[in-house]
Write a protein that holds these residues in place. Structure first.
Motif: not given
Length: 85
Positions: A26-37
């Motif tokens: 959960a902690e890692k998932a909550n910190n994900v920021k997608l970089n849309i290319v």
């Protein structure tokens, strides 16, 4: 499963959402920021890709098999397997 016709972004979002339900992830998932290319910024100008992939499963279905798990369910089951290991 032709009913699971999703983009890579959709799949990524499914994985992130499902990871949030597992305490170890959960902690890692909550910190994900997608970089849309944008594709044109990543692939060569001659690259041609389809927006829609919908493979035929007629041959396997003619043998009596049919899909019964959605993509989201498959992601959840896969994560559960990793979590329980």
């Amino acid at each position: 499963n032709p009913n699971n016709n999703y983009s890579i972004r959709d799949l990524t979002e499914f994985i992130i959402d499902e990871m949030k339900s597992f305490p170890d992830f959960a902690e890692k998932a909550n910190n994900v920021k997608l970089n849309i290319v944008k594709p044109e910024n990543f692939y060569a100008s001659t690259y041609d890709d389809t927006k829609n992939r919908n493979p035929s499963i007629d041959n396997i279905m003619s043998l009596g098999w049919k899909p019964y798990v959605t993509l989201r369910e498959a992601v959840r089951l896969t994560l559960r397997g990793y979590y329980e290991d």
